[in-house]
Design a protein around this motif. Structure first.
Motif, short mmCIF file in Angstrom:
data_model
loop_
_atom_site.label_atom_id
_atom_site.label_comp_id
_atom_site.label_asym_id
_atom_site.label_seq_id
_atom_site.Cartn_x
_atom_site.Cartn_y
_atom_site.Cartn_z
N PRO A 302 0.78 -1.19 -0.06
CA PRO A 302 -0.02 -0.03 0.06
C PRO A 302 0.81 1.25 0.17
O PRO A 302 1.88 1.37 0.67
CB PRO A 302 -0.84 -0.21 1.21
N GLY A 303 0.46 2.39 -0.85
CA GLY A 303 1.18 3.50 -0.88
C GLY A 303 2.36 3.52 -1.79
O GLY A 303 3.01 4.59 -1.78
N TRP A 304 2.39 2.46 -2.64
CA TRP A 304 3.87 2.12 -3.42
C TRP A 304 3.19 2.16 -4.84
O TRP A 304 2.25 1.24 -4.89
CB TRP A 304 4.69 1.36 -3.17
N GLY A 305 3.62 2.69 -6.04
CA GLY A 305 3.53 2.25 -7.36
C GLY A 305 4.98 2.35 -7.85
O GLY A 305 5.67 3.41 -7.89
N ILE A 306 5.20 1.62 -9.04
CA ILE A 306 6.29 1.84 -9.76
C ILE A 306 6.09 2.45 -11.07
O ILE A 306 5.01 2.22 -11.65
CB ILE A 306 7.00 0.44 -10.12
N VAL A 307 6.95 3.57 -11.34
CA VAL A 307 6.82 4.21 -12.58
C VAL A 307 7.24 3.49 -13.82
O VAL A 307 8.13 2.70 -13.91
CB VAL A 307 7.65 5.60 -12.37
N ALA A 308 6.06 3.32 -14.44
CA ALA A 308 6.29 2.37 -15.76
C ALA A 308 6.74 3.27 -17.10
O ALA A 308 6.32 4.36 -17.15
CB ALA A 308 5.30 1.57 -15.96
N LEU A 319 17.36 3.66 -13.30
CA LEU A 319 16.66 3.51 -12.01
C LEU A 319 15.21 3.06 -11.80
O LEU A 319 14.55 3.78 -12.55
CB LEU A 319 16.99 4.87 -11.42
N VAL A 320 15.01 2.36 -11.09
CA VAL A 320 13.61 2.16 -10.73
C VAL A 320 12.95 3.02 -9.78
O VAL A 320 13.60 3.13 -8.65
CB VAL A 320 13.40 0.64 -10.09
N ALA A 321 12.11 3.89 -10.17
CA ALA A 321 11.38 5.04 -9.36
C ALA A 321 9.96 4.39 -8.91
O ALA A 321 9.21 4.12 -9.77
CB ALA A 321 11.19 6.09 -10.16
N ALA A 322 10.07 4.60 -7.69
CA ALA A 322 8.53 4.23 -7.06
C ALA A 322 8.06 5.66 -6.67
O ALA A 322 8.49 6.57 -6.14
CB ALA A 322 9.07 3.51 -5.41
N ARG A 323 6.58 5.57 -6.87
CA ARG A 323 5.94 6.79 -6.67
C ARG A 323 5.18 6.52 -5.35
O ARG A 323 4.26 5.54 -5.38
CB ARG A 323 4.82 6.73 -7.82
N LEU A 324 5.18 7.47 -4.48
CA LEU A 324 4.61 7.41 -3.10
C LEU A 324 3.20 8.14 -3.41
O LEU A 324 2.86 8.96 -3.74
CB LEU A 324 5.23 8.11 -2.09
N ALA A 325 2.14 7.31 -2.92
CA ALA A 325 0.74 7.88 -2.73
C ALA A 325 0.42 8.54 -1.51
O ALA A 325 -0.35 8.23 -0.93
CB ALA A 325 -0.21 6.74 -3.10
N THR A 326 1.30 10.05 -1.61
CA THR A 326 1.08 10.71 -0.17
C THR A 326 -0.27 11.68 -0.53
O THR A 326 -0.60 12.28 0.47
CB THR A 326 2.33 11.33 0.21
N GLY A 327 -0.48 12.10 -1.76
CA GLY A 327 -1.57 13.07 -2.08
C GLY A 327 -1.17 14.37 -1.73
O GLY A 327 -1.81 15.20 -1.29
N THR A 328 0.28 14.58 -1.35
CA THR A 328 0.66 15.78 -0.96
C THR A 328 2.01 16.20 -1.58
O THR A 328 2.74 15.58 -2.10
CB THR A 328 0.86 16.00 0.54
N ASP A 329 2.23 17.38 -1.72
CA ASP A 329 3.67 18.08 -2.19
C ASP A 329 4.68 18.22 -0.88
O ASP A 329 5.67 18.59 -1.21
CB ASP A 329 3.41 19.39 -2.91
#
Length: 397
Positions: A302-308, A319-329
């Motif tokens: 939960p809270g992670w997603g890999i940039v495809a 580099l594998v980038a994970a996108r955090l689902a924080t909903g904030t800047d």
């Protein structure tokens, strides 16, 4: 997620990206040492350039001492001059903007695309429509507020993923702006069916010139190094001349005909790079396998997603980038993840500080940058070395 993919660190922290040096590299470097030609002359420089050309499809390759030097030379060859502006992504390594500044020009920062992480072509088109006018002495675009010529566009292929490069080239063409690609991170990345013959086309070959980096953290390393790619023979000749102190050929005289640089790649570094190029396909396969494992693991985290990669592209997965689902800047949530990862022995890193926030570029012109700001706060790069995707395949002596 990290523990599920990589296991627990046992021999110290797991680095973000490490070079992979095998006996094959040692053999070629030893051959170079034995030849006595270790500086800016020797057989391996041309050999390395030929191997890069074979992979990228570029007609001309000039190997130089760093990725920054490659980009500075490419911008200079494209006509960027003191007093110009150059459109660059704010979400990039600082070298992208520094190369512009080294030409005496000013970086003009533009926003990112949320999916590719590169420059957003739609946002770029809208921004130019607001701030640019036509009417420079050479017919190119001018920044209306500053009166400076917009002399180039520098798309960067972020973390090895292809940007929306065809669309970016279309925007540049509409305004008569040359494209110089920063493909520093994307050796092995292609855009499907983008070649006139319907074949995949390598990043760095869409613009007037493109550049690569072979720093120690890149997929292929020469220790430190870079290359300029172009299909234009005259530009390649100019770049090579300027990278070699603008010295005119002569049996003994030192005759130089321009203020230039000593940017040529040493033969010793090129030997290392040539050996690495022999293993490029294997390293790419293992990096892609590692990225696939992260993607599977992230589905249950939960809270992670890999940039495809974008559809229709093949990424080198530098580099594998994970996108955090924080909903904030707010970077606080991202930094908490980074602190926890480091404490556990996984040396993750964030995306770069947006370049427009750095002190030396605080007054540079910029577009609205909401997407890049959000990406900076939500992206985390996870360990991505080829060795983490499996053992290297052997190479015949």
């Amino acid at each position: 997620m990290l523990r599920g993919v990589l296991g627990a660190p046992t021999d110290g922290p797991i680095a973000l990206h490490e070079p992979e040096i095998t006996d094959h590299e040692r053999r070629l470097v030893d051959r170079c040492l034995a030849s006595g030609w270790v500086s800016s002359v020797g057989e391996w420089i041309g050999e390395f350039e030929r191997r890069i050309a074979a992979v990228t499809g570029a007609r001309h390759v000039v190997a130089v001492g760093s990725g920054t030097a490659a980009l500075q030379l490419a911008l200079h060859a494209a006509g960027v001059a003191p007093g110009d502006e150059v459109l660059v992504p704010t979400l990039s390594f600082v070298a992208t903007a520094n190369a512009v500044a080294h030409c005496g020009a000013t970086p003009h920062f533009v926003d990112a695309d949320a999916d590719s992480l590169g420059i957003d072509p739609d946002a770029l088109r809208a921004h130019l429509g607001r701030v640019a006018r036509r009417g420079g002495a050479d017919g190119r675009a001018v920044h209306a507020a500053t009166g400076r010529r917009i002399a180039a566009l520098v798309p960067m292929h972020t973390f090895g993923h292809a940007s929306r490069i065809a669309a970016l080239c279309d925007v540049a063409c509409e305004w008569g702006i040359p494209v110089v690609e920063d493909a520093a991170e994307s050796l092995g990345t292609t855009v499907d069916a983008a070649d006139p013959r319907g074949r995949a086309r390598h990043t760095g070959t869409f613009g007037l010139l493109g550049t690569l980096s072979f720093n120690g953290n890149k997929t292929v390393t020469t220790g430190g190094g870079g290359a300029v790619l172009t299909d234009d023979e005259a530009l390649a000749t100019r770049v090579r001349h300027l990278a070699t102190t603008a010295k005119r050929p002569h049996a003994w005289e030192y005759v130089h005909d321009a203020v230039a640089w000593n940017h040529r790649m040493p033969n010793l570094n090129a030997a290392l790079g040539a050996a690495q190029m022999d293993r490029l396909d294997d390293m790419l396969a293992r990096k892609r396998a590692l990225a696939a494992r992260y993607e599977v693991a992230s589905r249950g985290a939960p809270g992670w997603g890999i940039v495809a990669p974008l559809a229709g592209t093949t990424s080198n997965r530098w580099l594998v980038a994970a996108r955090l689902a924080t909903g904030t800047d707010d970077v606080a949530a991202r930094d908490a993840v980074l602190a926890a990862a480091h404490a556990a022995g996984y040396l993750c890193r964030p995306a770069w500080q947006p370049l427009h926030t750095l002190p030396m570029y605080a007054d540079a012109p910029r577009a609205d940058l909401p997407v890049a700001t959000r990406l900076h706060a939500t992206l985390v790069n996870v360990p991505s070395s080829a060795r983490l995707g499996g053992a290297p395949a052997g190479v015949a002596p």
